[in-house]
Design a protein around this motif. Structure first.
Motif, PDB file in Angstrom:
ATOM      1  N   ALA A 260       0.837  -1.203   0.000  1.00 13.59           N
ATOM      2  CA  ALA A 260       0.000   0.000   0.000  1.00 13.59           C
ATOM      3  C   ALA A 260       0.872   1.254   0.000  1.00 13.59           C
ATOM      4  O   ALA A 260       0.593   2.211  -0.732  1.00 13.59           O
ATOM      5  CB  ALA A 260      -0.931  -0.003   1.206  1.00 13.59           C
ATOM      6  N   CYS A 261       1.927   1.238   0.782  1.00 14.32           N
ATOM      7  CA  CYS A 261       2.853   2.381   0.800  1.00 14.32           C
ATOM      8  C   CYS A 261       3.533   2.537  -0.554  1.00 14.32           C
ATOM      9  O   CYS A 261       3.628   3.646  -1.089  1.00 14.32           O
ATOM     10  CB  CYS A 261       3.921   2.190   1.874  1.00 14.32           C
ATOM     11  SG  CYS A 261       3.311   2.232   3.560  1.00 14.32           S
ATOM     12  N   ALA A 262       4.001   1.433  -1.103  1.00  8.89           N
ATOM     13  CA  ALA A 262       4.726   1.470  -2.375  1.00  8.89           C
ATOM     14  C   ALA A 262       3.819   1.935  -3.507  1.00  8.89           C
ATOM     15  O   ALA A 262       4.218   2.749  -4.345  1.00  8.89           O
ATOM     16  CB  ALA A 262       5.305   0.095  -2.691  1.00  8.89           C
ATOM     17  N   THR A 263       2.603   1.436  -3.531  1.00  9.11           N
ATOM     18  CA  THR A 263       1.654   1.808  -4.579  1.00  9.11           C
ATOM     19  C   THR A 263       1.258   3.271  -4.453  1.00  9.11           C
ATOM     20  O   THR A 263       1.046   3.946  -5.452  1.00  9.11           O
ATOM     21  CB  THR A 263       0.403   0.904  -4.514  1.00  9.11           C
ATOM     22  OG1 THR A 263       0.835  -0.448  -4.628  1.00  9.11           O
ATOM     23  CG2 THR A 263      -0.566   1.217  -5.630  1.00  9.11           C
ATOM     24  N   GLY A 264       1.194   3.748  -3.245  1.00  7.28           N
ATOM     25  CA  GLY A 264       0.821   5.136  -3.007  1.00  7.28           C
ATOM     26  C   GLY A 264       1.990   6.094  -3.056  1.00  7.28           C
ATOM     27  O   GLY A 264       1.903   7.195  -2.538  1.00  7.28           O
ATOM     28  N   THR A 265       3.077   5.688  -3.645  1.00  5.06           N
ATOM     29  CA  THR A 265       4.306   6.484  -3.786  1.00  5.06           C
ATOM     30  C   THR A 265       4.889   6.933  -2.448  1.00  5.06           C
ATOM     31  O   THR A 265       5.586   7.931  -2.379  1.00  5.06           O
ATOM     32  CB  THR A 265       4.119   7.710  -4.720  1.00  5.06           C
ATOM     33  OG1 THR A 265       3.217   8.633  -4.121  1.00  5.06           O
ATOM     34  CG2 THR A 265       3.638   7.293  -6.103  1.00  5.06           C
ATOM     35  N   GLN A 266       4.611   6.197  -1.421  1.00  6.49           N
ATOM     36  CA  GLN A 266       5.168   6.482  -0.101  1.00  6.49           C
ATOM     37  C   GLN A 266       6.394   5.602   0.134  1.00  6.49           C
ATOM     38  O   GLN A 266       6.469   4.850   1.096  1.00  6.49           O
ATOM     39  CB  GLN A 266       4.100   6.240   0.977  1.00  6.49           C
ATOM     40  CG  GLN A 266       2.905   7.145   0.872  1.00  6.49           C
ATOM     41  CD  GLN A 266       3.273   8.587   1.158  1.00  6.49           C
ATOM     42  OE1 GLN A 266       4.082   8.877   2.032  1.00  6.49           O
ATOM     43  NE2 GLN A 266       2.691   9.493   0.400  1.00  6.49           N
ATOM     44  N   TRP A 267       7.365   5.716  -0.772  1.00  4.02           N
ATOM     45  CA  TRP A 267       8.541   4.854  -0.702  1.00  4.02           C
ATOM     46  C   TRP A 267       9.296   5.030   0.610  1.00  4.02           C
ATOM     47  O   TRP A 267       9.816   4.064   1.165  1.00  4.02           O
ATOM     48  CB  TRP A 267       9.462   5.094  -1.897  1.00  4.02           C
ATOM     49  CG  TRP A 267      10.105   6.439  -1.878  1.00  4.02           C
ATOM     50  CD1 TRP A 267       9.625   7.585  -2.423  1.00  4.02           C
ATOM     51  CD2 TRP A 267      11.325   6.783  -1.225  1.00  4.02           C
ATOM     52  NE1 TRP A 267      10.474   8.626  -2.152  1.00  4.02           N
ATOM     53  CE2 TRP A 267      11.529   8.164  -1.421  1.00  4.02           C
ATOM     54  CE3 TRP A 267      12.266   6.064  -0.496  1.00  4.02           C
ATOM     55  CZ2 TRP A 267      12.630   8.839  -0.918  1.00  4.02           C
ATOM     56  CZ3 TRP A 267      13.372   6.733   0.012  1.00  4.02           C
ATOM     57  CH2 TRP A 267      13.545   8.103  -0.208  1.00  4.02           C
ATOM     58  N   ALA A 268       9.366   6.253   1.127  1.00 11.10           N
ATOM     59  CA  ALA A 268      10.109   6.498   2.369  1.00 11.10           C
ATOM     60  C   ALA A 268       9.431   5.794   3.545  1.00 11.10           C
ATOM     61  O   ALA A 268      10.103   5.211   4.402  1.00 11.10           O
ATOM     62  CB  ALA A 268      10.236   7.992   2.635  1.00 11.10           C
ATOM     63  N   LEU A 269       8.114   5.835   3.580  1.00 12.40           N
ATOM     64  CA  LEU A 269       7.379   5.140   4.637  1.00 12.40           C
ATOM     65  C   LEU A 269       7.561   3.628   4.501  1.00 12.40           C
ATOM     66  O   LEU A 269       7.760   2.926   5.501  1.00 12.40           O
ATOM     67  CB  LEU A 269       5.895   5.513   4.584  1.00 12.40           C
ATOM     68  CG  LEU A 269       4.999   4.872   5.637  1.00 12.40           C
ATOM     69  CD1 LEU A 269       5.488   5.194   7.048  1.00 12.40           C
ATOM     70  CD2 LEU A 269       3.556   5.338   5.440  1.00 12.40           C
ATOM     71  N   ALA A 270       7.514   3.135   3.277  1.00 10.94           N
ATOM     72  CA  ALA A 270       7.729   1.702   3.045  1.00 10.94           C
ATOM     73  C   ALA A 270       9.130   1.295   3.502  1.00 10.94           C
ATOM     74  O   ALA A 270       9.303   0.254   4.143  1.00 10.94           O
ATOM     75  CB  ALA A 270       7.533   1.365   1.567  1.00 10.94           C
ATOM     76  N   LEU A 271      10.105   2.123   3.216  1.00 11.16           N
ATOM     77  CA  LEU A 271      11.482   1.845   3.628  1.00 11.16           C
ATOM     78  C   LEU A 271      11.592   1.819   5.151  1.00 11.16           C
ATOM     79  O   LEU A 271      12.206   0.915   5.729  1.00 11.16           O
ATOM     80  CB  LEU A 271      12.417   2.896   3.030  1.00 11.16           C
ATOM     81  CG  LEU A 271      13.898   2.748   3.292  1.00 11.16           C
ATOM     82  CD1 LEU A 271      14.427   1.433   2.742  1.00 11.16           C
ATOM     83  CD2 LEU A 271      14.649   3.915   2.664  1.00 11.16           C
ATOM     84  N   HIS A 272      10.979   2.787   5.801  1.00 13.95           N
ATOM     85  CA  HIS A 272      10.996   2.846   7.264  1.00 13.95           C
ATOM     86  C   HIS A 272      10.319   1.610   7.866  1.00 13.95           C
ATOM     87  O   HIS A 272      10.840   1.000   8.809  1.00 13.95           O
ATOM     88  CB  HIS A 272      10.313   4.127   7.747  1.00 13.95           C
ATOM     89  CG  HIS A 272      10.244   4.243   9.230  1.00 13.95           C
ATOM     90  ND1 HIS A 272      11.346   4.501  10.012  1.00 13.95           N
ATOM     91  CD2 HIS A 272       9.198   4.105  10.079  1.00 13.95           C
ATOM     92  CE1 HIS A 272      10.985   4.519  11.282  1.00 13.95           C
ATOM     93  NE2 HIS A 272       9.688   4.287  11.346  1.00 13.95           N
ATOM     94  N   ARG A 273       9.172   1.240   7.316  1.00 18.61           N
ATOM     95  CA  ARG A 273       8.457   0.056   7.816  1.00 18.61           C
ATOM     96  C   ARG A 273       9.294  -1.207   7.606  1.00 18.61           C
ATOM     97  O   ARG A 273       9.335  -2.079   8.471  1.00 18.61           O
ATOM     98  CB  ARG A 273       7.103  -0.097   7.131  1.00 18.61           C
ATOM     99  CG  ARG A 273       6.069   0.908   7.603  1.00 18.61           C
ATOM    100  CD  ARG A 273       4.687   0.581   7.068  1.00 18.61           C
ATOM    101  NE  ARG A 273       4.216  -0.726   7.504  1.00 18.61           N
ATOM    102  CZ  ARG A 273       3.521  -0.948   8.617  1.00 18.61           C
ATOM    103  NH1 ARG A 273       3.240   0.047   9.420  1.00 18.61           N
ATOM    104  NH2 ARG A 273       3.111  -2.165   8.915  1.00 18.61           N
ATOM    105  N   LEU A 274       9.958  -1.298   6.462  1.00 17.31           N
ATOM    106  CA  LEU A 274      10.796  -2.468   6.197  1.00 17.31           C
ATOM    107  C   LEU A 274      11.920  -2.565   7.225  1.00 17.31           C
ATOM    108  O   LEU A 274      12.194  -3.644   7.756  1.00 17.31           O
ATOM    109  CB  LEU A 274      11.375  -2.422   4.784  1.00 17.31           C
ATOM    110  CG  LEU A 274      12.289  -3.596   4.428  1.00 17.31           C
ATOM    111  CD1 LEU A 274      11.492  -4.893   4.325  1.00 17.31           C
ATOM    112  CD2 LEU A 274      13.025  -3.324   3.129  1.00 17.31           C
TER     113      LEU A 274
END
Length: 141
Positions: free
Chosen positions: A11-25
């Motif tokens: 959901a983060c990646a699809t929503g262009t929230q790459w930084a949030l996805a990176l933080h969550r990872l």
């Protein structure tokens, strides 16, 4: 579990929230609840956003965890290199890929593209021969 976390990462990646996805990872890695899909999702998001440095760091992180990079990991990394014109890194990722797996059309074509754009005809010809020896079709993609 990993599936629920991967849905959130997607959901983060699809929503262009790459930084949030990176933080969550990074949080998931510290808790030991990641898999290859988790990494691939964030690698894809960073690649789409144009952050090759993060793509390369994530691939290295995979190698130091129990999540081995797969064909998707490496192909996405090579594609990120292609987008940035980084043919040397693309060749390095292809070499790593070939140590473990059989490259596919996407990996070869991304590598051919970046080498061609950088006018490395010698590498293009060598890659075309490699494609034949790996039984990868030239005319797809």
């Amino acid at each position: 579990d990993c599936v629920a976390h991967n849905v959130a990462l997607r959901a983060c990646a699809t929503g262009t929230q790459w930084a949030l996805a990176l933080h969550r990872l990074q949080d998931l890695v510290s808790r030991g609840v990641v898999d290859t899909v988790s990494f691939n999702t964030v690698i894809g998001a960073c690649s789409q956003a144009g952050f090759l440095g993060w793509v390369l760091k994530l691939l290295e992180s995979m190698e130091s965890t129990a999540c081995a990079p797969d064909l998707i990991s490496y192909s996405t990394g090579i594609r990120a290199c292609q987008r940035k014109g980084e043919w040397v890194w693309a060749l390095e990722l292809m070499a790593r890929l070939r140590q473990q797996l059989r490259p596919d059309t996407v990996a070869f074509h991304s590598l051919l593209s970046v080498c061609g754009r950088q006018r490395r005809l010698d590498l293009v010809l060598e890659l075309m021969q490699d494609m034949t020896s790996c039984r990868v079709r030239h005319d797809v993609v």
